[in-house]
Design a protein around this motif. Sequence first.
Motif, short mmCIF file in Angstrom:
data_model
loop_
_atom_site.label_atom_id
_atom_site.label_comp_id
_atom_site.label_asym_id
_atom_site.label_seq_id
_atom_site.Cartn_x
_atom_site.Cartn_y
_atom_site.Cartn_z
N LEU A 240 -17.17 5.78 53.66
CA LEU A 240 -17.54 4.58 54.41
C LEU A 240 -16.38 3.59 54.46
O LEU A 240 -16.05 3.06 55.53
N VAL A 241 -15.76 3.34 53.31
CA VAL A 241 -14.66 2.38 53.26
C VAL A 241 -13.41 2.95 53.93
O VAL A 241 -12.77 2.28 54.76
N GLY A 242 -13.05 4.19 53.58
CA GLY A 242 -11.87 4.81 54.19
C GLY A 242 -12.02 4.96 55.69
O GLY A 242 -11.09 4.66 56.45
N GLY A 243 -13.20 5.43 56.13
CA GLY A 243 -13.44 5.56 57.56
C GLY A 243 -13.42 4.22 58.27
O GLY A 243 -12.90 4.10 59.39
N GLY A 244 -13.95 3.17 57.61
CA GLY A 244 -13.94 1.83 58.19
C GLY A 244 -12.52 1.31 58.38
O GLY A 244 -12.21 0.69 59.40
N ILE A 245 -11.66 1.56 57.40
CA ILE A 245 -10.26 1.13 57.51
C ILE A 245 -9.58 1.84 58.68
O ILE A 245 -8.86 1.23 59.48
N LEU A 246 -9.83 3.15 58.80
CA LEU A 246 -9.19 3.92 59.87
C LEU A 246 -9.69 3.52 61.25
O LEU A 246 -8.90 3.40 62.19
N THR A 247 -11.01 3.32 61.39
CA THR A 247 -11.54 2.94 62.71
C THR A 247 -11.04 1.55 63.13
O THR A 247 -10.80 1.31 64.31
N HIS A 248 -10.87 0.65 62.15
CA HIS A 248 -10.32 -0.67 62.48
C HIS A 248 -8.86 -0.56 62.92
O HIS A 248 -8.39 -1.36 63.74
N GLY A 249 -8.16 0.44 62.39
CA GLY A 249 -6.76 0.64 62.77
C GLY A 249 -6.61 1.31 64.12
O GLY A 249 -5.61 1.07 64.82
N PHE A 250 -7.56 2.16 64.50
CA PHE A 250 -7.53 2.82 65.81
C PHE A 250 -8.45 2.04 66.74
O PHE A 250 -9.65 2.28 66.78
N THR A 251 -7.88 1.14 67.50
CA THR A 251 -8.66 0.23 68.35
C THR A 251 -9.60 0.96 69.31
O THR A 251 -10.76 0.54 69.45
N PRO A 252 -9.17 2.03 70.01
CA PRO A 252 -10.09 2.72 70.92
C PRO A 252 -11.34 3.25 70.22
O PRO A 252 -12.45 3.17 70.76
N TYR A 254 -12.64 2.09 67.35
CA TYR A 254 -13.42 0.91 66.94
C TYR A 254 -14.23 0.36 68.11
O TYR A 254 -15.42 0.07 67.97
N ASP A 255 -13.57 0.21 69.26
CA ASP A 255 -14.25 -0.32 70.44
C ASP A 255 -15.37 0.61 70.91
O ASP A 255 -16.45 0.14 71.31
N ALA A 256 -15.12 1.92 70.87
CA ALA A 256 -16.12 2.89 71.31
C ALA A 256 -17.36 2.85 70.42
O ALA A 256 -18.50 2.88 70.90
N ILE A 257 -17.15 2.74 69.10
CA ILE A 257 -18.27 2.68 68.16
C ILE A 257 -19.13 1.44 68.41
O ILE A 257 -20.36 1.52 68.49
N HIS A 258 -18.49 0.30 68.56
CA HIS A 258 -19.25 -0.95 68.73
C HIS A 258 -19.86 -1.05 70.13
O HIS A 258 -20.94 -1.65 70.28
N HIS A 259 -19.20 -0.47 71.11
CA HIS A 259 -19.79 -0.44 72.45
C HIS A 259 -21.06 0.42 72.44
O HIS A 259 -22.07 0.06 73.06
N PHE A 260 -21.02 1.54 71.73
CA PHE A 260 -22.19 2.41 71.61
C PHE A 260 -23.32 1.72 70.86
O PHE A 260 -24.49 1.82 71.22
N ALA A 261 -22.97 0.96 69.80
CA ALA A 261 -23.97 0.27 68.98
C ALA A 261 -24.65 -0.85 69.75
O ALA A 261 -25.80 -1.21 69.44
N GLU A 262 -23.98 -1.41 70.76
CA GLU A 262 -24.57 -2.50 71.54
C GLU A 262 -25.79 -2.06 72.35
O GLU A 262 -26.61 -2.89 72.76
N GLY A 263 -25.95 -0.74 72.54
CA GLY A 263 -27.10 -0.23 73.27
C GLY A 263 -28.37 -0.18 72.45
O GLY A 263 -29.43 0.23 72.95
N PHE A 264 -28.28 -0.57 71.17
CA PHE A 264 -29.44 -0.54 70.28
C PHE A 264 -29.72 -1.95 69.76
O PHE A 264 -28.90 -2.85 69.88
N ASN A 265 -30.89 -2.12 69.17
CA ASN A 265 -31.29 -3.43 68.65
C ASN A 265 -31.69 -3.33 67.18
O ASN A 265 -31.95 -2.24 66.66
N GLY A 266 -31.74 -4.49 66.52
CA GLY A 266 -32.26 -4.57 65.15
C GLY A 266 -31.39 -3.86 64.13
O GLY A 266 -30.16 -3.85 64.20
N VAL A 267 -32.09 -3.25 63.18
CA VAL A 267 -31.42 -2.61 62.04
C VAL A 267 -30.53 -1.46 62.50
O VAL A 267 -29.45 -1.23 61.95
#
Length: 304
Positions: A240-252, A254-267
Motif C-alpha cells: 500500500l505504501v510502496g504502491g502509493g509512492i510509485l503512483t504519486h511519482g507516475f502522474t498518468p 495517479y490521474d487515471a486512478i483518481h479519475h476512475f474513483a470519481e465515478g463512485f461515491n461514499g466509502v
Amino acid sequence: MAGSSLLILIDDIATVLDDVALMTKTATKKTAGVLGDDLALNAQQVTGVKPARELPVVWAVAKGSMINKAILVPAALAISFFMPWLVTPLLMLGGAFLCFEGFEKLAHKFLHREEDEKRKGELHEALKNPQVDLRAVEKDKIKGAIRTDFILSAEIIAITLGTVTTQTIGMQFLVLAVVAVLITVGVYGLVAGIVKLDDGGLYLSQTDSPMLQKIGAGILWLAPYLMKTLSVLGTLAMFLVGGGILTHGFTPVYDAIHHFAEGFNGVVALLLPTVADGLFGVLAGAVLVAVITPLVKWWQQRSA
C-alpha cells in the motif's frame, strides 16, 4: 519587554513543536508499511535465542538502530540541502524497494516453504548442542537485525524527508530527529513486549488465581498468531505504501486512478485509490522480482 519577549519565544517554540508534531504524525502514517514490517522482522530476529537473552538482544539491536539513524538523518539533511532534486528519485527508489521486498516475501513463502522449515529445524537442533557457541549465534542475529534495520530505517527517513522537503532545514532536522527517536523507541519497545509475551502468559498461567490462569492461557494461545498477523499486515502495508509512492511519482497512473474513483461515491470512492495503490504495488513488485532475481543469481554464479 523581557516578559513579552519570553512569551513570544514560548509561543514560537509551541508553534514549532505543534508543526513538528503535525508533520511527524503525517510522516509516521506514511511510514506505516515499513514500521509494520520492521516490527515483525525484528521480533522474528530473536527466535531461537535463550529466553534470558531475549531482552539484551533486543536492546543491542535498538542501540544499533539508533546508530543507523544517527548516520541516516544527517545524510538525508545533506541531500535535502545540497541536492534537493535527489529527494523524489530516492523516494521512488524506496517505494520500489518496498514493493520488491513485499513480493519477494510472498514468493519466498509459497515457493520455498520447505527450505524455511528445514532451516528453522537446523537452528533449533544446533541450539540444543552444548558445543555450539551461543554467543556467536547471538552476535550473528544482532548483526543481521541491525543490517535489516538500516535498510528499513533508510526507507523511513526517505519517506519522512519527502513530507518535509518544503520546510526549512531546521524544521526538517526536528521532524527527522523526532521520527527517528519515536520509531526506535516505539518499535523496539513493542518488540520487547512481544518477545516476552509468552513468558508473561506462562507466569500468569502458573498463579493460584483461576482468572489469571485463563488470561495466561489466552496469552500463550495468542502469541504465535500475533506474530503471524503482524507479518501479514506488515507485508500488506508495504504494498500500500510502496504502491502509493510509485503512483504519486507516475502522474498518468495517479490521474487515471483518481479519475476512475470519481465515478463512485461514499466509502467506495475513498477506498478505491488505496486498493489501486496496493494492486499497483503488487504489480510493480512482481515485475521487479522477475527482473532482479535472475540478475542476482547470474551475478552470484559469475562471482563464484
